[in-house]
Design an enzyme around this catalytic site. Structure first.
Site, PDB file in Angstrom:
ATOM      1  N   PHE A 104      88.403  72.238  70.410  1.00 34.31           N
ATOM      2  CA  PHE A 104      87.652  71.625  69.302  1.00 34.31           C
ATOM      3  C   PHE A 104      87.368  72.604  68.161  1.00 34.31           C
ATOM      4  O   PHE A 104      86.443  72.395  67.387  1.00 34.31           O
ATOM      5  CB  PHE A 104      86.349  70.993  69.820  1.00 34.31           C
ATOM      6  CG  PHE A 104      86.565  69.989  70.915  1.00 34.31           C
ATOM      7  CD1 PHE A 104      87.254  68.807  70.653  1.00 34.31           C
ATOM      8  CD2 PHE A 104      86.134  70.228  72.205  1.00 34.31           C
ATOM      9  CE1 PHE A 104      87.483  67.878  71.664  1.00 34.31           C
ATOM     10  CE2 PHE A 104      86.372  69.305  73.227  1.00 34.31           C
ATOM     11  CZ  PHE A 104      87.044  68.126  72.950  1.00 34.31           C
ATOM     12  N   ARG A 113      87.031  74.050  52.729  1.00 34.80           N
ATOM     13  CA  ARG A 113      87.406  72.703  53.165  1.00 34.80           C
ATOM     14  C   ARG A 113      86.256  71.711  52.937  1.00 34.80           C
ATOM     15  O   ARG A 113      86.496  70.541  52.631  1.00 34.80           O
ATOM     16  CB  ARG A 113      87.886  72.692  54.619  1.00 34.80           C
ATOM     17  CG  ARG A 113      88.578  71.392  55.013  1.00 34.80           C
ATOM     18  CD  ARG A 113      89.267  71.471  56.372  1.00 34.80           C
ATOM     19  NE  ARG A 113      90.672  71.818  56.258  1.00 34.80           N
ATOM     20  CZ  ARG A 113      91.678  70.959  56.080  1.00 34.80           C
ATOM     21  NH1 ARG A 113      91.457  69.664  55.997  1.00 34.80           N
ATOM     22  NH2 ARG A 113      92.917  71.383  55.977  1.00 34.80           N
ATOM     23  N   ARG A 118      86.263  70.822  64.767  1.00 30.10           N
ATOM     24  CA  ARG A 118      86.916  69.576  64.357  1.00 30.10           C
ATOM     25  C   ARG A 118      86.506  69.118  62.951  1.00 30.10           C
ATOM     26  O   ARG A 118      85.381  68.665  62.736  1.00 30.10           O
ATOM     27  CB  ARG A 118      86.602  68.480  65.375  1.00 30.10           C
ATOM     28  CG  ARG A 118      87.674  67.415  65.504  1.00 30.10           C
ATOM     29  CD  ARG A 118      87.428  66.576  66.730  1.00 30.10           C
ATOM     30  NE  ARG A 118      88.578  65.712  67.032  1.00 30.10           N
ATOM     31  CZ  ARG A 118      88.690  65.002  68.145  1.00 30.10           C
ATOM     32  NH1 ARG A 118      87.745  65.044  69.059  1.00 30.10           N
ATOM     33  NH2 ARG A 118      89.749  64.255  68.360  1.00 30.10           N
ATOM     34  N   THR A 158      94.710  75.086  54.384  1.00 31.76           N
ATOM     35  CA  THR A 158      94.581  75.413  52.963  1.00 31.76           C
ATOM     36  C   THR A 158      94.985  76.856  52.674  1.00 31.76           C
ATOM     37  O   THR A 158      95.240  77.202  51.538  1.00 31.76           O
ATOM     38  CB  THR A 158      93.145  75.169  52.485  1.00 31.76           C
ATOM     39  OG1 THR A 158      92.250  75.907  53.322  1.00 31.76           O
ATOM     40  CG2 THR A 158      92.812  73.683  52.575  1.00 31.76           C
ATOM     41  N   ALA A 195      93.633  72.592  62.300  1.00 31.02           N
ATOM     42  CA  ALA A 195      93.878  71.811  61.093  1.00 31.02           C
ATOM     43  C   ALA A 195      94.698  70.550  61.409  1.00 31.02           C
ATOM     44  O   ALA A 195      95.413  70.040  60.551  1.00 31.02           O
ATOM     45  CB  ALA A 195      94.562  72.654  60.017  1.00 31.02           C
ATOM     46  N   GLU A 208      91.813  65.684  63.878  1.00 32.85           N
ATOM     47  CA  GLU A 208      90.487  65.781  63.272  1.00 32.85           C
ATOM     48  C   GLU A 208      90.027  64.533  62.517  1.00 32.85           C
ATOM     49  O   GLU A 208      88.844  64.194  62.562  1.00 32.85           O
ATOM     50  CB  GLU A 208      90.445  66.982  62.316  1.00 32.85           C
ATOM     51  CG  GLU A 208      90.536  68.326  63.008  1.00 32.85           C
ATOM     52  CD  GLU A 208      90.819  69.432  62.012  1.00 32.85           C
ATOM     53  OE1 GLU A 208      91.933  69.444  61.439  1.00 32.85           O
ATOM     54  OE2 GLU A 208      89.938  70.267  61.784  1.00 32.85           O
TER      55      GLU A 208
HETATM   56  N1  MTE Z   1      91.333  66.603  71.567  1.00 34.54           N
HETATM   57  C1  MTE Z   1      91.009  67.092  72.791  1.00 34.54           C
HETATM   58  N2  MTE Z   1      91.145  66.300  73.865  1.00 34.54           N
HETATM   59  N3  MTE Z   1      90.544  68.370  72.948  1.00 34.54           N
HETATM   60  C2  MTE Z   1      90.377  69.206  71.862  1.00 34.54           C
HETATM   61  O1  MTE Z   1      89.947  70.346  72.029  1.00 34.54           O
HETATM   62  N4  MTE Z   1      90.572  69.480  69.412  1.00 34.54           N
HETATM   63  C3  MTE Z   1      90.603  68.797  68.116  1.00 34.54           C
HETATM   64  C4  MTE Z   1      91.674  67.711  68.101  1.00 34.54           C
HETATM   65  N5  MTE Z   1      91.570  66.880  69.274  1.00 34.54           N
HETATM   66  C5  MTE Z   1      90.707  68.711  70.558  1.00 34.54           C
HETATM   67  C6  MTE Z   1      91.208  67.379  70.474  1.00 34.54           C
HETATM   68  C7  MTE Z   1      90.850  69.700  67.001  1.00 34.54           C
HETATM   69  S1  MTE Z   1      89.567  70.569  66.362  1.00 34.54           S
HETATM   70  C8  MTE Z   1      92.094  69.843  66.449  1.00 34.54           C
HETATM   71  S2  MTE Z   1      92.352  70.835  65.106  1.00 34.54           S
HETATM   72  C9  MTE Z   1      93.258  69.143  66.990  1.00 34.54           C
HETATM   73  O2  MTE Z   1      92.936  68.357  68.125  1.00 34.54           O
HETATM   74  C10 MTE Z   1      94.309  70.170  67.373  1.00 34.54           C
HETATM   75  O3  MTE Z   1      95.405  69.604  67.972  1.00 34.54           O
HETATM   76  P1  MTE Z   1      96.627  68.939  67.143  1.00 34.54           P
HETATM   77  O4  MTE Z   1      96.793  69.721  65.881  1.00 34.54           O
HETATM   78  O5  MTE Z   1      97.752  69.090  68.076  1.00 34.54           O
HETATM   79  O6  MTE Z   1      96.214  67.544  66.902  1.00 34.54           O
HETATM   80  C1  QUE Z   2      92.018  74.328  58.083  1.00 36.80           C
HETATM   81  C2  QUE Z   2      91.969  75.111  59.183  1.00 36.80           C
HETATM   82  C3  QUE Z   2      92.110  76.515  59.085  1.00 36.80           C
HETATM   83  C4  QUE Z   2      92.276  77.084  57.826  1.00 36.80           C
HETATM   84  C5  QUE Z   2      92.313  76.270  56.713  1.00 36.80           C
HETATM   85  C6  QUE Z   2      92.187  74.912  56.853  1.00 36.80           C
HETATM   86  C7  QUE Z   2      92.085  77.378  60.195  1.00 36.80           C
HETATM   87  C8  QUE Z   2      92.265  78.768  59.991  1.00 36.80           C
HETATM   88  C9  QUE Z   2      92.441  79.277  58.703  1.00 36.80           C
HETATM   89  C10 QUE Z   2      92.697  80.651  58.383  1.00 36.80           C
HETATM   90  C11 QUE Z   2      92.579  81.092  57.079  1.00 36.80           C
HETATM   91  C12 QUE Z   2      92.870  82.385  56.719  1.00 36.80           C
HETATM   92  C13 QUE Z   2      93.324  83.272  57.675  1.00 36.80           C
HETATM   93  C14 QUE Z   2      93.464  82.838  58.992  1.00 36.80           C
HETATM   94  C15 QUE Z   2      93.149  81.545  59.328  1.00 36.80           C
HETATM   95  O1  QUE Z   2      92.420  78.421  57.667  1.00 36.80           O
HETATM   96  O2  QUE Z   2      91.924  76.904  61.326  1.00 36.80           O
HETATM   97  O3  QUE Z   2      93.905  83.707  59.924  1.00 36.80           O
HETATM   98  O4  QUE Z   2      93.649  84.557  57.356  1.00 36.80           O
HETATM   99  O5  QUE Z   2      92.269  79.569  61.074  1.00 36.80           O
HETATM  100  O6  QUE Z   2      92.242  74.105  55.765  1.00 36.80           O
HETATM  101  O7  QUE Z   2      91.791  74.553  60.396  1.00 36.80           O
HETATM  102 MO1  MOS Z   3      90.456  72.294  64.796  1.00 37.78          MO
HETATM  103  S1  MOS Z   3      88.602  72.681  64.041  1.00 37.78           S
HETATM  104  O1  MOS Z   3      91.177  72.786  63.260  1.00 37.78           O
HETATM  105  O2  MOS Z   3      90.625  73.616  65.808  1.00 37.78           O
END
Ligand code: MTE
Ligand code: QUE
Ligand code: MOS
Length: 796
Positions: free
Chosen positions: A248, A330, A362, A462, A531, A733
């Site tokens: 998550f 974000r 998330r 991003t 993401a 997400e």
């Molecule tokens: N679903 C489950 N069952 N467990 C998780 O930890 N993480 C969420 C979402 N759904 C999560 C989940 C988050 S924060 C993200 S970014 C996405 O799954 C990551 O997986 P995906 O990019 O393969 O969808």
């Molecule tokens: C969404 C995300 C991430 C993000 C930008 C998004 C994320 C993440 C990073 C990130 C940014 C700069 C770094 C790096 C990671 O950006 O998960 O190592 O140098 O780790 O819009 O979920």
């Molecule tokens: Mo999900 S918060 O981008 O791991």
């Protein structure tokens, strides 16, 4: 290879049948049965190594203090202790900050939050390590802590610089608007509450190497940080990650701490080392979703159309930057949600408080930005006495005009007009609105509330460079397929989806494909699985690898059979070469004997995206995912207690890779979002100690909180117009933000007490207490309006 051979007619019949485990099918989660039976192996379930050490960390009891003295000699008096480490024992770099420095692995002369790791003890059992750790003597000199986000904002106590998104002249637009509303809002944080807490198990290998089993969304970053704390090149460190018991976002950066502590101890002792945080420690040590403080000033016409808006978004980052730069970005990117903001200024601040370093969760800041604008929509509607849904629809992005965001990306292929119309009809919004007004007029104590809110969520990191992925496929001589990709499985079904993609390309049953642990020596330099991009990026990379291999097989068959590539077709486990049929495995064997390479990597990078952060302009998102939810609640105005009676959801996943998994993500995301905005309240005491340190005091949604009437539908016949993996859309997400409908419905129920003319101030989470305070505000306001209280007409 001793299977009965089929004749041409039988092979042709199989060829004509359809593959049932490719993309678009509800193939069951690769580990579904193992999850249920308990056979799925998590890091803590691995057979222990002989001679293994267990680690327990001693945590800071102060929010902000200088460390005067650490005495570890009493620890060694406990039998079974192997080593005690402080920051002086780290052979390489001490800092494990993911983007910029600021996170010492072990406290460096000072502590900055209650729960910061000061020292770690390794012993032959966890209990021994714990006893020894508690025996250490730590002397502090207290410093003044900053604990409140508003306080940090006033003092400009930031972990990173503030940033602005701007279009037009919001000052002038506000000054000229016929109506204007100002307000503030607090939005709470959220504990990840993954079922599996942070855990790592480390084995020292030859030549100073380390093999690390860890529960992380970001194997490459753990590899890099373990290498850095040891002072060795990355090639000495291997990370192996089979599955997480939930991530998550909480295991994007913060899995690295335990992994690095174990690695340092394994390096110093030569012994295998494991660390699993007990729940109470996990909740103290690790960061959460960022709480936000919001100030807004909005100007609008008499219909509720926004003309000018200014929003200050102050994220409570905790003590260090972690990912807060991108997270507050974000939030800013999503402060429009589905709405055209005309003349707009959005400022994002990264406030430093002496609490755990808040991190990805998330939605990654997006939900907080969206809650802000949805609060504003409600406030505008109450000011004008209009139905909030009418105000929302009025402000939706247009199709050809009013379709450019405040960061200058054009919103293309917007589905929200049609989705809202669909959901409004299928949920019978108008009829239920009338019913609810009648119910509320007739019931002095119980009040119902209704809200329909949209979701628009930008898909792509991003930080553009992160939008890349790799994969590795081997086909063995029996036709079985070994698949690896750079993503990580955390329950979301990524491995299943990526396997479906490969099954589709080769046209073989998914049972022929096996995905093993994500491993840095198979697929290197991976981005975090975050993401929501896991399937988009890794699915495409795996598709690329599979197509390379299929290309080689076709090329071989063309050569061998003297046909053209158009004469060769793969379908349902068979290969047709003109009128000749043979099985996939037979084809593979022939290719092997003809010295064709049956192993390939694959790679993908997202096209079209770019972003200039200095100018705050560009196309940061490849596309948007859309959703809408309609929630109905029942509130007891004497106690503030409430129930969600019914929720209707319509969600856009493009052409679904796996409808069953996607619906699971939508349901789970919605309920998790609802929990964030209703019952999940984090409380710290005046000294900065987290008081909600376990499930007894921190209330995540349980099955009884899920409405008995929950109607989830995926948008049909709307494949992603962009060239994503089989025209699907990310799903991880976006559904989280559907939970906002529940919070808005609660405010709607409370606003009924003042005839829907006043906006109750109900910060998130809307716990029963806060709902009750909102009710008291409405009652007090009605009393002030004297003679004609809004519910005077109702029976007493
Ligand atoms: N679903 C489950 N069952 N467990 C998780 O930890 N993480 C969420 C979402 N759904 C999560 C989940 C988050 S924060 C993200 S970014 C996405 O799954 C990551 O997986 P995906 O990019 O393969 O969808
Ligand atoms: C969404 C995300 C991430 C993000 C930008 C998004 C994320 C993440 C990073 C990130 C940014 C700069 C770094 C790096 C990671 O950006 O998960 O190592 O140098 O780790 O819009 O979920
Ligand atoms: Mo999900 S918060 O981008 O791991």
């Amino acid at each position: 290879m001793h299977k009965p051979t089929l004749n041409q007619a039988e092979l042709a019949a199989r060829f004509r049948a359809e593959l049932t485990t490719g993309v678009g099918r509800s193939v069951e989660h690769e580990s579904a049965a193992k999850h249920v039976s308990g056979e799925a192996v998590y890091v803590d379930d691995r057979l222990e190594f002989p001679n293994q050490l267990h680690v327990y960390a001693r945590l800071s009891e102060r929010a902000h203090a200088r460390i005067l003295r650490i005495d570890t000699t009493p620890c060694y008096a406990v039998p079974g202790v192997a080593i005690v480490i402080t920051k002086d024992d780290v052979p390489g770099q001490l800092d494990i900050g993911p983007v910029v420095a600021g996170d010492p692995l072990l406290a460096d002369g000072k502590v900055e939050y209650v729960g910061q790791v000061v020292l770690a003890v390794a012993a032959d059992s966890l209990e021994t390590a714990r006893r020894a750790a508690m025996a250490a003597v730590i002397e502090y000199e207290d410093l003044e802590p900053v604990l409140e986000v508003e306080d940090a904002l006033r003092k400009r106590h930031f972990v990173l610089d503030s940033h602005q998104h701007k279009r037009g002249d919001s000052r002038a637009a506000l000054a000229g608007a016929p109506n204007r509303v100002q307000g503030t809002l607090h939005i709470g944080g959220q504990e990840h509450f993954y079922l599996e807490t942070q855990v790592s198990s480390v084995m020292p290998t030859e030549d100073g190497g380390m093999l690390v089993y860890t529960s992380t969304q970001n194997p490459t970053e753990v590899q890099k940080l373990v290498a850095e704390v040891l002072g060795v090149p990355m090639h000495k460190v291997v990370i192996d990650m089979r599955r997480m018991g939930g991530g998550f976002g909480g295991k994007e950066t913060q899995a690295a701490g335990p992994a690095c502590l174990c690695a340092v101890i394994a390096h110093l002792t030569g012994r295998p080392t494991k660390m699993r945080l007990p729940r109470a420690e996990d909740m103290q040590v690790t960061g959460k979703r960022h709480p936000f403080y919001v100030e807004y000033d909005v100007g609008f016409d008499d219909d509720g159309l926004l003309q000018g808006i200014e929003i200050e978004l102050a994220g409570n980052c905790g003590y260090s930057p972690d990912l807060s730069g991108s997270i507050v970005d974000r939030a800013m990117f999503h402060a429009d949600n589905a709405y055209f903001l005309a003349d707009v200024t959005i400022n994002g601040h990264r406030c430093k408080t002496h609490t755990a370093s808040n991190t990805a969760y998330r939605g990654f800041g997006g939900p907080q930005g969206m809650v802000a604008i949805e609060e504003i929509m409600d406030a505008v509607a109450r000011h004008l006495g209009k139905d909030p849904l009418a105000v929302r629809k009025l402000n939706y992005y247009g199709k050809d005009t009013r379709n450019v965001t405040h960061y200058y990306q054009t919103v293309e292929h917007n589905l929200l007009d049609e989705m809202t119309a669909d959901l409004e009809a299928s949920s019978e919004y108008a009829r239920r609105r009338e019913d609810i007004r009648a119910f509320n007029a007739a019931n002095p104590v119980l009040k119902k509330g209704l809200a329909l809110t949209p979701v628009k969520f930008g898909i792509s990191f991003t930080a553009s460079f992160l939008n890349q992925a790799g994969a590795l496929i081997h086909i063995y001589t029996d036709g079985s397929i070994h698949l690896n990709h750079g993503g990580t499985e955390m329950g979301q079904g990524l491995n299943t989806k990526v396997a479906q993609v490969v099954a589709e390309v080769f046209q073989v049953d998914i049972s022929r494909i096996r995905i093993t642990a994500t491993n840095t020596d198979k697929v290197p330099n991976t981005s975090p699985t975050a993401a929501s991009s896991g399937a988009d990026l890794n699915g495409k990379a795996a598709q690329n690898a599979a197509e390379i291999l299929k290309g080689r097989l076709v090329e071989f068959l063309v050569r061998e059979h003297k046909v053209t590539p158009e004469d060769v077709e793969f379908r349902n486990g068979q290969v047709r070469i003109r009128e000749h049929y043979q099985s996939f495995e037979e084809t593979v064997q022939q290719a092997y004997f003809n010295q064709v390479s049956l192993s390939s990597t694959g790679f993908y990078r997202t096209p079209k995206i770019y972003y200039d952060r200095d100018k705050a302009r560009g196309r940061p998102f490849y596309y948007f995912a859309f959703g809408a939810a309609c929630a109905e609640v029942l509130v007891d105005t004497l106690t503030g207690e409430y129930r969600l009676l019914r929720a209707d959801i319509l969600h856009d996943v493009g052409a679904s890779l796996n409808p069953a998994i996607d619906i699971g993500q939508v349901e789970g995301g919605f309920v998790q979002g609802m929990g964030w905005l209703t019952t999940e309240e984090l409380v710290w005491n005046a000294k900065g100690k987290l008081m909600t340190g376990g499930p007894a005091s921190y209330k995540i949604p349980a099955i009884a909180d899920v409405p008995t009437d929950l109607r989830v539908k995926l948008v049909e016949n709307r494949k992603n117009p962009e060239d994503t993996v089989f025209h699907s859309k990310a799903v991880g997400e976006p559904p989280f933000m559907l939970g906002i409908a529940v919070w808005c419905a609660l405010k709607d129920a409370v606003a009924s007490l003042a005839d829907y003319r006043l906006q109750p101030r109900i910060d998130a989470p809307a716990t029963p207490e806060r709902v009750l305070w909102g009710i008291e505000q409405m009652k007090a306001a009605c009393r002030e309006r004297t003679a004609e209280p809004a519910d005077a007409a109702q029976p007493a």
